[in-house]
Design an enzyme around this catalytic site. Structure first.
Site, short mmCIF file in Angstrom:
data_model
loop_
_atom_site.label_atom_id
_atom_site.label_comp_id
_atom_site.label_asym_id
_atom_site.label_seq_id
_atom_site.Cartn_x
_atom_site.Cartn_y
_atom_site.Cartn_z
CB SER A 317 -1.10 -0.05 1.14
OG SER A 317 -1.93 0.82 1.09
CG ASP A 328 8.00 5.38 -11.47
OD1 ASP A 328 8.69 4.23 -11.44
OD2 ASP A 328 6.53 5.15 -11.70
CE LYS A 342 -5.44 -2.18 0.13
NZ LYS A 342 -5.69 -0.77 0.33
#
Length: 409
Positions: A317, A328, A342
């Site tokens: 999560s 990224d 998740k």
């Protein structure tokens, strides 16, 4: 993400689970089927039958409720429990393990989780491939001391098969009073036979942030351990960042292994220590295709300091959001094992009398558009942490992280 309004909150969590069918003026309406459940006094009421939808035969529900009320052998039926059961069934029909109706008692337990204080075994659980399993045992918890590890499959609780348990049911059966014992039948990852593990429940207090600074080859390296993303995380992390900057550290290891998640606001606060102000940390993708970006804010005080993020099967999560954002934006190297996967958004809605509804409303995408849900985050460098390593107090993942930080200096 926690909304400023009082009636709903947004969060990322890998344990517990809700949907309601509408709330109007003190009564619950099941669609517009012509009936309501009034709460004062608690009773079923017939109204607006002419507005009932034509594509669903809601009469099945009402006939069932009336039959239960009139014919059940052990009546009279507790109308409150009947209401809870009806709403829980509606939520379960969604087939989403992270959407759940919480009674007032279960809602209180959920709030305790977010505050990092509860009574139990100290492990987050999840459902993966239709199996109930350990997501992450908390450091120093009864679960960890008993030998539970991420991806351990829970087959039974106190001898009762857990095959058909929902997350809500599993949490309710595993939790209990301090000092009591629960026996879990578990099948460890790679093991051929299951084993019974007896665990004495205790009060669990989860610290949000821990900082450790050590010296390697004449360079100071800070290890920031994030155990959860709670309401106190920003305050605790701000202090840790201030302390490590005073120490003039040359490298940082952000450890989110076995971190099951928490508030999205906390995830953005954490990432904002590296990601530039205004850049996207994560995006919400809704069912209608709409996307909302959540951006970093403030001064990225740790930007430019070589960073490694440690992840594993128990990183879920909010942990995956931070790891994905730093990857990224090319701000960190990820080391460890693939994360839990998740990546869905739950909205927490306050209901009357202390009940809550937690319903999945969107999915999370990393800045480059990667869907975290199910697939998880792959590390740049995969490093195992075996049971033998744990038994010998070895941490090859952390060791490799130190090596990589030193290479970046």
């Amino acid at each position: 993400m926690e909304n400023q309004s009082n009636d709903k909150k947004y969060l990322l969590i890998s344990g517990l689970i809700v949907v309601v069918v509408g709330s109007f003026l003190g009564g619950y309406f099941f669609s517009r089927a012509g009936y309501a459940i009034e709460t004062a006094p608690l009773r079923f009421t017939h109204l607006n039958r002419d507005q009932a939808p034509q594509d669903v035969n809601w009469q099945i529900l009402w006939d069932t409720l009336q039959a239960i009320d009139k014919k059940f052998v052990d009546g009279p039926v507790d109308q409150q429990e009947l209401l809870y059961g009806a709403v829980s069934g509606a939520v379960a029909s969604l087939g989403d393990p992270y959407s759940v109706f919480m009674t007032p008692q279960k809602s209180q337990q959920f709030q305790e989780d977010l505050r990092g204080e509860f009574s139990g075994i100290g492990a987050e659980i999840g459902i993966r491939q239709e199996r109930l399993m350990i997501v992450s045992p908390l450091d120093g918890s009864p679960a960890e001391k008993a030998g539970l590890r991420p991806l351990d499959v829970i087959l039974a609780v106190d001898g009762e098969s857990a095959i058909n348990f929902s997350l809500d049911e599993a949490v309710g059966k595993i939790r209990g009073e301090k000092g009591s014992t629960v026996v879990l039948t578990v099948l460890s990852d790679g093991a051929e036979e299951a084993k019974d593990v007896a665990i004495v429940r205790d009060t669990i207090v989860v610290k949000s942030v821990e900082l450790d600074i050590s010296e390697k080859d004449g360079n100071k390296i800070a290890v920031i351990k994030l155990r959860r993303f709670g309401e106190d995380t920003k305050k605790d992390l701000d202090k840790a960042v201030t302390d490590l900057l005073k120490e003039n550290v040359k490298g940082i290891i952000l450890d989110v292994r076995n971190n099951p998640g928490g508030f999205i606001t906390s995830a953005i606060d954490v990432a904002s220590n590296w990601v530039k102000d205004g850049e996207v940390v994560v995006s919400e993708q809704f069912g209608d295709g709409r996307k909302d970006g959540h951006r970093a804010s403030g001064v990225p005080r740790l930007s430019g300091i070589p960073t490694v993020v440690l992840i594993n099967e128990g990183s879920a999560s909010a942990s995956e959001i931070v790891a994905g954002a730093l990857r990224d934006h090319e701000l960190a190297t990820l080391i460890g094992k693939k994360s839990f996967g998740k990546g869905s958004v739950q909205e927490l809605i306050d209901l009357p009398e202390g009940a809550d509804l937690k319903i999945t409303i969107a999915k999370w995408l990393t800045p480059d558009g990667f869907n975290i849900n199910v697939e998880g985050i792959e590390p740049d460098i995969e490093v195992d942490l075996t049971s033998e390593n744990i038994d010998n107090f070895e941490d090859p993942q952390l060791d490799r992280a130190v090596e990589e930080v030193l290479k970046k200096m």
